[in-house]
Design an enzyme around this catalytic site. Structure first.
Site, PDB file in Angstrom:
ATOM      1  N   LYS A 115      45.868 -16.892  13.411  1.00  0.00           N
ATOM      2  CA  LYS A 115      45.977 -15.709  14.285  1.00  0.00           C
ATOM      3  C   LYS A 115      46.076 -16.104  15.757  1.00  0.00           C
ATOM      4  O   LYS A 115      46.739 -15.414  16.541  1.00  0.00           O
ATOM      5  CB  LYS A 115      44.778 -14.780  14.095  1.00  0.00           C
ATOM      6  CG  LYS A 115      44.477 -14.399  12.651  1.00  0.00           C
ATOM      7  CD  LYS A 115      45.633 -13.784  11.921  1.00  0.00           C
ATOM      8  CE  LYS A 115      45.523 -14.024  10.434  1.00  0.00           C
ATOM      9  NZ  LYS A 115      46.760 -14.350   9.741  1.00  0.00           N
ATOM     10  N   GLU A 199      38.108 -10.153  20.535  1.00  0.00           N
ATOM     11  CA  GLU A 199      39.141  -9.181  20.860  1.00  0.00           C
ATOM     12  C   GLU A 199      38.447  -7.861  21.180  1.00  0.00           C
ATOM     13  O   GLU A 199      37.414  -7.550  20.576  1.00  0.00           O
ATOM     14  CB  GLU A 199      40.051  -9.003  19.635  1.00  0.00           C
ATOM     15  CG  GLU A 199      41.483  -8.655  19.941  1.00  0.00           C
ATOM     16  CD  GLU A 199      42.360  -8.772  18.695  1.00  0.00           C
ATOM     17  OE1 GLU A 199      43.161  -9.711  18.581  1.00  0.00           O
ATOM     18  OE2 GLU A 199      42.211  -7.889  17.823  1.00  0.00           O
ATOM     19  N   HIS A 234      39.333  -2.989   3.419  1.00  0.00           N
ATOM     20  CA  HIS A 234      40.519  -3.826   3.660  1.00  0.00           C
ATOM     21  C   HIS A 234      41.449  -3.925   2.465  1.00  0.00           C
ATOM     22  O   HIS A 234      42.299  -4.804   2.394  1.00  0.00           O
ATOM     23  CB  HIS A 234      40.116  -5.214   4.158  1.00  0.00           C
ATOM     24  CG  HIS A 234      39.273  -5.140   5.389  1.00  0.00           C
ATOM     25  ND1 HIS A 234      39.753  -4.630   6.579  1.00  0.00           N
ATOM     26  CD2 HIS A 234      37.979  -5.450   5.629  1.00  0.00           C
ATOM     27  CE1 HIS A 234      38.792  -4.644   7.482  1.00  0.00           C
ATOM     28  NE2 HIS A 234      37.703  -5.124   6.936  1.00  0.00           N
ATOM     29  N   ARG A 291      55.490 -12.672   4.021  1.00  0.00           N
ATOM     30  CA  ARG A 291      55.821 -12.515   2.597  1.00  0.00           C
ATOM     31  C   ARG A 291      56.417 -11.123   2.365  1.00  0.00           C
ATOM     32  O   ARG A 291      56.394 -10.285   3.261  1.00  0.00           O
ATOM     33  CB  ARG A 291      54.540 -12.630   1.764  1.00  0.00           C
ATOM     34  CG  ARG A 291      53.537 -11.557   2.154  1.00  0.00           C
ATOM     35  CD  ARG A 291      52.324 -11.455   1.255  1.00  0.00           C
ATOM     36  NE  ARG A 291      51.538 -10.271   1.578  1.00  0.00           N
ATOM     37  CZ  ARG A 291      50.611 -10.197   2.513  1.00  0.00           C
ATOM     38  NH1 ARG A 291      50.335 -11.252   3.248  1.00  0.00           N
ATOM     39  NH2 ARG A 291      49.966  -9.072   2.745  1.00  0.00           N
TER      40      ARG A 291
END
Ligand code: MV4
Length: 496
Positions: A115, A199, A234, A291
């Site tokens: 990331k 963040e 998630h 993907r």
């Protein structure tokens, strides 16, 4: 390309092989001992058993898959999603063996797999991002200083993570040290890499992702967005295209920024750029998935494209046969993931045999599945049974079609999330578009299903009582007329 091996199982293996076959290319399936009788094995021209059921003894065996591919004269490998699809090493090995990896370069997978590397690339291209640390951070004092600059709450994320693993919200400086240590520990055990970064935390975001398609000739296109805000822990539950909150202006800006991300890593093939959208409709780059995604059917429905065929044409070196201007959004598509999980019992995964399994049908309905009636859902893999997708001219009509399709879907023998999907579709906040990533925890509890169930049971009971009374009267009338004639039996079959 003459022969493609699909290094996957279940619905996605089947879905990919269908497109391969339609292109006149031979298919090779791989399978584990648990999947010997699976539809994806029967569908393929050739099939190779990789080993015992656990993924690390079958679907994750990189070298065995490549060796079998070479032995059978395979010239392309499609990894699907999950398993080896975002494994940079595997993509590299496939290419080194002289086989085409149907996906981006090993380098692009590696860059977007981290990331921090992804954000560094995005920064160079001026893609909007949330304030945060540019590098991994381990020093608590420095983390406190930066977090205070950003402003609490902040979010700790694992650099090697994704899909929410190893994330921690920190509301105040006093909590930072403990949460950092936990996040580093979690990241180390989950990814073997304890790098974390900070963040700014967006409290009520919507999850919007852009599908991109890039050929090997520097043509980069965006195929609009999918909204995937309805998730639980998630795990995506409902996805739709387009999002009901994007204006054409924001859509264009997000699309162009997604293309910048793709350019930043020399992307080739189909990929997805994830953004968060805050309450003020500002968007921020999160990560890129390198993907074909589970939810790609909704994009196919609104664009009329077959993403797998496009992936293969790109892998063959062809130039994209359309431009950005050619692409238009047609109607609205919604996808519901149906899991073998019990929504009345904390979504506990269920295994067992599909005693009854009948899928809905009709115009604008697509079921991507890999199971048939009588089959057993194995414990070893993802508990998704199938994806139910609908396409209609408007969101309202798509919703109504989805509810009808759910009602026509019959699953017995395995606990499943169909009724939970119906709960979402019927919720006023989902119907009106007033939702964010907190939709499920905010609105759902098992009692809601009970009452939904009870409503249906009550309606069924009232209908049954009515039918009974009518039948009784008919029998009485017939008896007085001297002939017993009742249609009771026929009517009873009305409700399944
Ligand atoms: C966030 C966030 C709030 N603020 N980042 C979760 C999955 C991963 N791809 C990123 N995720 C989030 N990142 C900041 N700075 C909230 C989430 C998030 C989320 C994102 C998309 C869909 C569902 C979610 C559920 C919880 C948290």
């Amino acid at each position: 390309m003459q022969k493609i091996l699909v290094a996957n199982r279940g619905e996605i293996a089947l879905r990919i092989m269908r497109s391969i076959k339609e292109m006149g290319i031979a298919t090779v399936a791989v399978y584990s001992e648990a999947d010997r009788l699976a539809p994806h094995v029967r569908f393929a021209d050739e099939a190779i058993c990789l080993g015992p059921a656990p993924s690390n003894q079958s679907y994750l065996l990189e070298d065995k898959i490549i060796a079998e591919a070479l032995r059978l004269g395979v010239d392309g490998i499609h990894p699907g999603y999950g398993f080896l699809s975002e494994n940079a090493e595997f993509a590299g090995k496939v290419e080194a063996a002289g086989i085409t990896f149907i996906g981006p370069s090993s380098l692009a997978i590696e860059m977007m797999g981290n990331k921090l590397a992804a954000k560094a690339a995005a920064l160079k291209f001026d893609v909007p991002m949330l304030p945060g640390t540019k590098d991994a951070i381990a020093d608590i004092a420095e983390a406190k200083k930066i977090a205070t600059e950003i402003g609490f709450p902040v979010l700790i994320k694992a650099a090697a993570g994704g899909g929410g693993k190893g994330m921690r919200v920190v509301n105040a400086a006093a909590e930072l040290e403990e949460q950092m240590q936990r996040a580093i520990g979690e990241a180390t055990s989950a990814f073997g890499d304890g790098s974390v970064f900070l963040e700014k935390y967006v409290a009520s975001p919507r999850h919007i992702e852009i599908q991109v398609l890039c050929d090997k000739h520097q043509n980069y296109l965006y195929l609009f967005e999918r909204e995937c805000s309805v998730q639980r822990r998630h795990q995506k539950v409902v996805e739709e295209a387009p999002s009901c909150v994007l204006t054409p202006e924001i859509r264009k800006m997000m699309g162009e920024n997604a293309v910048k991300i793709a350019k930043a890593c020399d992307y080739v093939g189909a990929g997805t750029v994830e953004f968060l959208l805050d309450e003020n409709h500002h968007f921020f780059f999160l990560e890129m998935n390198t993907r074909l995604q589970v939810e790609h059917p909704v994009t196919e429905m609104i664009t009329g494209l077959d993403l797998v065929k496009e992936q293969i044409k790109i892998a063959r070196g062809e130039v994209l046969s359309f431009t950005q201007e050619d692409l238009k959004i047609n109607g609205h598509a919604i996808e519901l993931r149906i899991y073998a999980e019990d929504p009345t019992n904390n979504f506990l995964p269920d295994i067992g045999t599909l005693k009854t399994y009948r899928t809905p049908d009709g115009p604008g309905i697509r079921v991507d599945g890999g199971y048939e009636e009588g089959m057993t859902i194995p414990v070893y893999y993802d508990p998704m049974i199938a994806k139910l997708a609908v396409h209609a001219p408007t969101r309202q009509e798509a919703l109504q079609k989805m509810i009808r399709a759910i009602d026509d879907y019959k699953i017995e023998g395995v606990a499943n999330t169909l009724i939970f999907g119906k709960f979402v579709m019927q919720h006023p906040d989902f119907a009106s578009g007033n939702f964010d990533t907190h939709f499920v925890p905010k609105h759902f509890s098992p009692e809601k299903l009970q009452s939904q169930n009870e409503d249906e049971i009550l309606i069924a009971a009232i209908a049954a009582a009515h039918i009974y009374e009518t039948a009784k009267k008919e029998v009485a009338t017939a008896a007085t007329n001297g002939a017993v004639k009742s249609n009771w039996g026929e009517r009873r079959g009305m409700r399944g």
